[in-house]
Design an enzyme around this catalytic site. Structure first.
Site, PDB file in Angstrom:
ATOM      1  N   ASP A 199       0.799  -1.232   0.000  1.00 42.81           N
ATOM      2  CA  ASP A 199       0.000   0.000   0.000  1.00 42.81           C
ATOM      3  C   ASP A 199       0.834   1.287   0.000  1.00 42.81           C
ATOM      4  O   ASP A 199       0.315   2.354   0.245  1.00 42.81           O
ATOM      5  CB  ASP A 199      -0.974  -0.003   1.187  1.00 42.81           C
ATOM      6  CG  ASP A 199      -0.412   0.617   2.441  1.00 42.81           C
ATOM      7  OD1 ASP A 199       0.781   0.410   2.725  1.00 42.81           O
ATOM      8  OD2 ASP A 199      -1.157   1.331   3.122  1.00 42.81           O
ATOM      9  N   GLU A 200       2.111   1.147  -0.277  1.00 37.84           N
ATOM     10  CA  GLU A 200       2.983   2.317  -0.205  1.00 37.84           C
ATOM     11  C   GLU A 200       3.896   2.380  -1.412  1.00 37.84           C
ATOM     12  O   GLU A 200       4.413   1.348  -1.833  1.00 37.84           O
ATOM     13  CB  GLU A 200       3.915   2.144   0.998  1.00 37.84           C
ATOM     14  CG  GLU A 200       3.679   3.065   2.138  1.00 37.84           C
ATOM     15  CD  GLU A 200       4.689   2.772   3.225  1.00 37.84           C
ATOM     16  OE1 GLU A 200       5.765   3.378   3.176  1.00 37.84           O
ATOM     17  OE2 GLU A 200       4.398   1.923   4.087  1.00 37.84           O
ATOM     18  N   CYS A 236       3.214 -20.363  12.587  1.00 35.41           N
ATOM     19  CA  CYS A 236       4.306 -21.270  12.249  1.00 35.41           C
ATOM     20  C   CYS A 236       3.794 -22.348  11.300  1.00 35.41           C
ATOM     21  O   CYS A 236       2.809 -23.038  11.603  1.00 35.41           O
ATOM     22  CB  CYS A 236       4.872 -21.907  13.521  1.00 35.41           C
ATOM     23  SG  CYS A 236       6.025 -23.239  13.156  1.00 35.41           S
ATOM     24  N   CYS A 259       4.010 -26.105  13.094  1.00 30.97           N
ATOM     25  CA  CYS A 259       3.137 -26.579  14.173  1.00 30.97           C
ATOM     26  C   CYS A 259       1.905 -25.718  14.408  1.00 30.97           C
ATOM     27  O   CYS A 259       1.005 -26.106  15.126  1.00 30.97           O
ATOM     28  CB  CYS A 259       3.918 -26.691  15.473  1.00 30.97           C
ATOM     29  SG  CYS A 259       4.337 -25.074  16.152  1.00 30.97           S
ATOM     30  N   HIS A 272      11.967 -20.789  18.605  1.00 29.77           N
ATOM     31  CA  HIS A 272      10.972 -21.719  18.105  1.00 29.77           C
ATOM     32  C   HIS A 272      11.508 -22.526  16.928  1.00 29.77           C
ATOM     33  O   HIS A 272      11.322 -23.735  16.852  1.00 29.77           O
ATOM     34  CB  HIS A 272       9.726 -20.936  17.693  1.00 29.77           C
ATOM     35  CG  HIS A 272       8.571 -21.807  17.360  1.00 29.77           C
ATOM     36  ND1 HIS A 272       7.869 -22.512  18.312  1.00 29.77           N
ATOM     37  CD2 HIS A 272       8.016 -22.140  16.169  1.00 29.77           C
ATOM     38  CE1 HIS A 272       6.926 -23.216  17.727  1.00 29.77           C
ATOM     39  NE2 HIS A 272       6.991 -23.005  16.423  1.00 29.77           N
TER      40      HIS A 272
HETATM   41  N1  DCP Z   1       0.177  -4.133   8.074  1.00 29.73           N
HETATM   42  C1  DCP Z   1       0.461  -5.318   8.738  1.00 29.73           C
HETATM   43  N2  DCP Z   1       1.196  -5.306   9.884  1.00 29.73           N
HETATM   44  C2  DCP Z   1       1.649  -4.129  10.397  1.00 29.73           C
HETATM   45  C3  DCP Z   1       1.366  -2.927   9.743  1.00 29.73           C
HETATM   46  C4  DCP Z   1       0.615  -2.960   8.574  1.00 29.73           C
HETATM   47  O1  DCP Z   1       0.047  -6.377   8.270  1.00 29.73           O
HETATM   48  N3  DCP Z   1       2.368  -4.148  11.514  1.00 29.73           N
HETATM   49  C5  DCP Z   1      -0.630  -4.187   6.838  1.00 29.73           C
HETATM   50  C6  DCP Z   1      -2.054  -3.807   7.103  1.00 29.73           C
HETATM   51  C7  DCP Z   1      -2.193  -2.426   6.583  1.00 29.73           C
HETATM   52  C8  DCP Z   1      -1.166  -2.377   5.480  1.00 29.73           C
HETATM   53  O2  DCP Z   1      -0.143  -3.277   5.869  1.00 29.73           O
HETATM   54  O3  DCP Z   1      -3.495  -2.164   6.102  1.00 29.73           O
HETATM   55  C9  DCP Z   1      -0.589  -0.998   5.286  1.00 29.73           C
HETATM   56  O4  DCP Z   1       0.103  -0.588   6.429  1.00 29.73           O
HETATM   57  P1  DCP Z   1       0.075   0.895   6.957  1.00 29.73           P
HETATM   58  O5  DCP Z   1       1.102   1.044   8.007  1.00 29.73           O
HETATM   59  O6  DCP Z   1       0.120   1.841   5.804  1.00 29.73           O
HETATM   60  O7  DCP Z   1      -1.308   0.988   7.689  1.00 29.73           O
HETATM   61  P2  DCP Z   1      -2.726   1.277   7.098  1.00 29.73           P
HETATM   62  O8  DCP Z   1      -2.698   1.473   5.628  1.00 29.73           O
HETATM   63  O9  DCP Z   1      -3.645   0.213   7.578  1.00 29.73           O
HETATM   64  O10 DCP Z   1      -3.118   2.597   7.834  1.00 29.73           O
HETATM   65  P3  DCP Z   1      -2.633   4.087   7.546  1.00 29.73           P
HETATM   66  O11 DCP Z   1      -3.873   4.819   7.201  1.00 29.73           O
HETATM   67  O12 DCP Z   1      -2.021   4.552   8.835  1.00 29.73           O
HETATM   68  O13 DCP Z   1      -1.648   4.044   6.425  1.00 29.73           O
HETATM   69 MG    MG Z   2      -1.356   2.762   4.716  1.00 28.31          MG
END
Ligand code: DCP
Ligand code: MG
Length: 658
Positions: free
Chosen positions: A195-196, A576, A579, A594
């Site tokens: 998403d980035e 995991c 398991c 683990h």
């Molecule tokens: N994601 C994830 N684990 C994390 C952070 C994010 O699986 N620790 C996943 C879910 C998010 C996506 O990646 O939807 C994008 O991460 P972002 O940090 O951009 O978070 P969001 O898009 O959900 O929110 P924001 O509006 O703050 O960008």
């Molecule tokens: Mg995001």
């Protein structure tokens, strides 16, 4: 946490990844969230690990204090001079000619789920499960619910929270839609995660006579039109700042930092250091506690101390942050270095059977090469004997090959030179690719040798027929008992520019640098800085460096346990594969323990095979495969029974806290 005076409110100093604010969490009752997280995790392994980490940081801070105390009045002018020189050099490298845009989708997974199920609109919701959530929508964030938090804590913070299971197919689909739009603005855009992305919009602005603000607004509008999703955008002269900017008006907003030195230095002056990608909890604490640095501007003011205490690499990074510098170039696509395919099977010494298996592997490799239009010249055969000895044999040919027949011909010759042998794994890797894809031109077009000598390969390290082998490397190693137990086939390397590192590895000073000398080790810093420059985030559990990703033989994700490897992966990022136990990505040490456990388990299994003779090797492999399959089934059918250990069981000892 723990080390400061806790008093009767110990949670006040309990700072975890869950208590860090994300966009949309501004109005949250921080103390309440901290207290709940503290109470729910107290006594758990997670808690203990946090305490260990905290102690480790304290130790680092103490060491640095000691070093600081040793700096004499004579030292400081010297270090100030070093810092001034560095600052001048860095300033000279400032490039204000590029316009970079960072785009980040809003609450991405949650937004996709809501798009497909509008009844979720307006309700606090999280994507994930009671064990772990990937993200939360902005309604849920008001309660302190955030990504990477165990769902049962999120539920405690927000009892009305709706949970939606993850569906990566959907997210990939929508991600691809967004990328189609990005390409129109910058065909070489850098994807930082699903998403980035970073887009160089310099040309787009110049050619169309539009301001960066107009381009940003248009891009966001196009994304919305074509996906139904909102995003946030930051525009700045470099990628580091663009990323900071995209978070400023989140969600559904944009922030433009003009390509002007004064604007940049003003912007950076009061910016908290933690806002910078690459400065995580560890670095922030160290800089704050040792040198009293809170803002980016203070990095410049304390330049002499930074030079005295940290490696060149770290210091350069800190000073460049203080100046508001960042990457402006588009990194070259990392080219694939090799492609491979391998199979594990029940140990056998049957030659026709081995040759047949090799033919299958050659076919797979050839198909994969054709798909990617690759022609290679170095063929490596990897063998694992019944006693786990691993051998590799490489031949470099005078022509580039791709067809199944050719690969099979050369590979068979190499294999035959090793037989008789009882094997449990074979693999083929092709490397040394032709630069221009898609036509099988010879590397040494018609050398004299090729006229004189016929094309036989003699697969012996000592007796090399020079006709078609220009090099022959014998990397014969008596190897550790590797335990890849599944039949798998994977290609190594990736052209993918995406780099997502875990929270820990995204921190310039988080890695093991507890050094007593004046300088810290610089290798890991370099990674931190590099990754930061590419916009890494805390999304996936990968501690591989780019180079490792490129050169891995099999390419499948393995978890190293000292020099040995267990084929263990984390399904959905936290389950995991062997398991079914669930562990969040940030549980780095626990994950390591683990995988060591599985390694030990498998080795024990193998030992019992050889020791007692009760089990055949085949049964041992089958048993492990069966265990894996069972784990998978259990995950599907009854997530809380059998060997599947839900994360809350791991996270919290006893139910008293729930
Ligand atoms: N994601 C994830 N684990 C994390 C952070 C994010 O699986 N620790 C996943 C879910 C998010 C996506 O990646 O939807 C994008 O991460 P972002 O940090 O951009 O978070 P969001 O898009 O959900 O929110 P924001 O509006 O703050 O960008
Ligand atoms: Mg995001």
């Amino acid at each position: 946490m723990g080390t400061t005076s806790d008093g009767d409110r110990p949670w006040q100093s309990y700072h975890t990844a869950y208590t860090n604010a994300k966009a949309g969490m501004e109005g949250v009752d921080k103390e309440k969230v901290q207290r709940i997280i503290y109470e729910m995790s107290k006594g758990s392994k997670y808690f203990e690990n946090e305490k260990r980490k905290e102690a480790y940081i304290r130790q680092k801070v103490e060491n640095l204090h000691t070093l600081c105390a040793k700096l004499t009045d004579k030292d400081m002018p010297h270090f100030q001079e070093v810092a001034n020189k560095k600052i001048l050099e860095l300033e000279a490298s400032r490039d204000l000619s590029k316009i970079w845009l960072h785009i980040d989708m809003d609450a991405f997974y949650a937004a996709v789920e809501t798009l497909e199920n509008p009844s979720l609109k307006g309700k606090p919701m999280a994507v994930g499960s009671m064990s772990m959530i990937c993200t939360a929508n902005y309604e849920a964030r008001k309660f302190g619910v955030r990504a990477a938090m165990p769902g049962f804590i999120a539920h405690k913070l927000c009892p009305d929270l709706v949970f939606v299971p993850t569906n990566f197919e959907k997210y990939t689909y929508y991600s691809e839609l967004t990328r189609k739009v990005f390409r129109r603005y910058d065909p070489d855009f850098i994807a930082a995660s699903l998403d980035e992305a970073y887009l160089n919009i310099t040309e787009s602005c110049n050619e169309r006579g539009l301001s960066s603000e107009e381009v940003a607004a248009e891009l966001r509008n196009n994304i919305y039109e074509e996906t139904g999703l909102t995003c946030s955008v930051g525009v700045a002269p470099n990628r580091l700042l663009a990323k900071v900017c995209s978070d400023i008006n989140k969600p559904n907003g944009q922030y433009i930092l003009p390509n002007d030195r004064k604007a940049v230095t003003t912007f950076i002056s009061s910016l908290p250091i933690r806002k910078i990608g690459g400065i995580g909890k560890v670095t922030e604490t160290i800089l704050k506690d040792v040198l009293g640095i809170n803002t980016c501007e203070e990095l410049l003011q304390k330049g002499a101390f930074l030079c005295a205490l940290f490696s060149h690499c770290s210091t350069d990074f800190f000073l460049s942050v203080g100046l508001g510098l960042g990457r402006t170039d588009t990194p070259e696509q990392k080219l694939r270095k090799s492609i491979s395919s391998e199979r594990t099977f029940s140990a056998t010494g049957d030659e026709p059977m081995l040759l047949q298996k090799l033919a299958d592997i050659a076919e797979t490799l050839s198909n994969d090469m054709q798909k990617e239009c690759l022609w290679g010249r170095t063929l490596t055969l990897k063998l694992k004997t019944a006693s786990f000895e691993v051998r590799t044999r490489a031949v470099s040919l005078q022509k580039f090959i791709q067809s199944k027949e050719e690969i099979q011909t050369y590979a068979s010759k190499v294999l035959k030179a090793e037989l008789p042998l009882s094997l449990r794994l074979m693999g083929l890797r092709m490397s040394q690719f032709r630069d221009d894809k898609c036509s099988p031109r010879d590397p040494m077009q018609k050398t004299l040798a090729s006229f004189v000598i016929s094309g036989n390969v003699t697969a012996s390290a000592t007796c090399v027929n020079k006709s078609s082998i220009s090099e022959f490397s014998d990397e014969h190693q008596i190897c550790d008992a590797q335990t890849d137990l599944s039949v798998h086939r994977e290609s190594s390397a990736s052209n993918d520019n995406k780099i997502s590192l875990s929270y820990e590895t995204n921190d310039v000073l988080a890695s093991n640098q507890l050094s007593c000398g004046l300088k810290f080790a610089s290798t890991s810093n370099a990674d931190g800085i590099e990754n930061m420059g590419n916009g890494c985030s805390e999304k996936c559990d990968s501690v591989e460096t780019k180079n490792e990703m490129i050169s891995n033989f099999s390419g499948h994700k393995t978890v190293a346990a000292s020099s040995q490897k267990v084929e263990l992966s984390w399904v959905d990022g936290y389950i995991c594969s062997v398991c079914g136990i669930e562990m969040p990505p940030s549980f780095i040490e626990e994950r390591q323990e683990h995988s060591d456990y599985h390694l030990a388990e498998m080795l024990q299994e193998e030992e019992s095979v050889y020791g007692t003779g009760h089990l055949t090797q085949e049964r041992s492999v089958r048993k492990a495969l069966q265990a894996k399959e069972n784990a998978r089934k259990k995950l599907k059918s009854s997530p809380n029974k059998g060997r599947h250990i839900p994360i809350d069981a791991f996270f919290i000892k006893g139910k008293k806290n729930l």
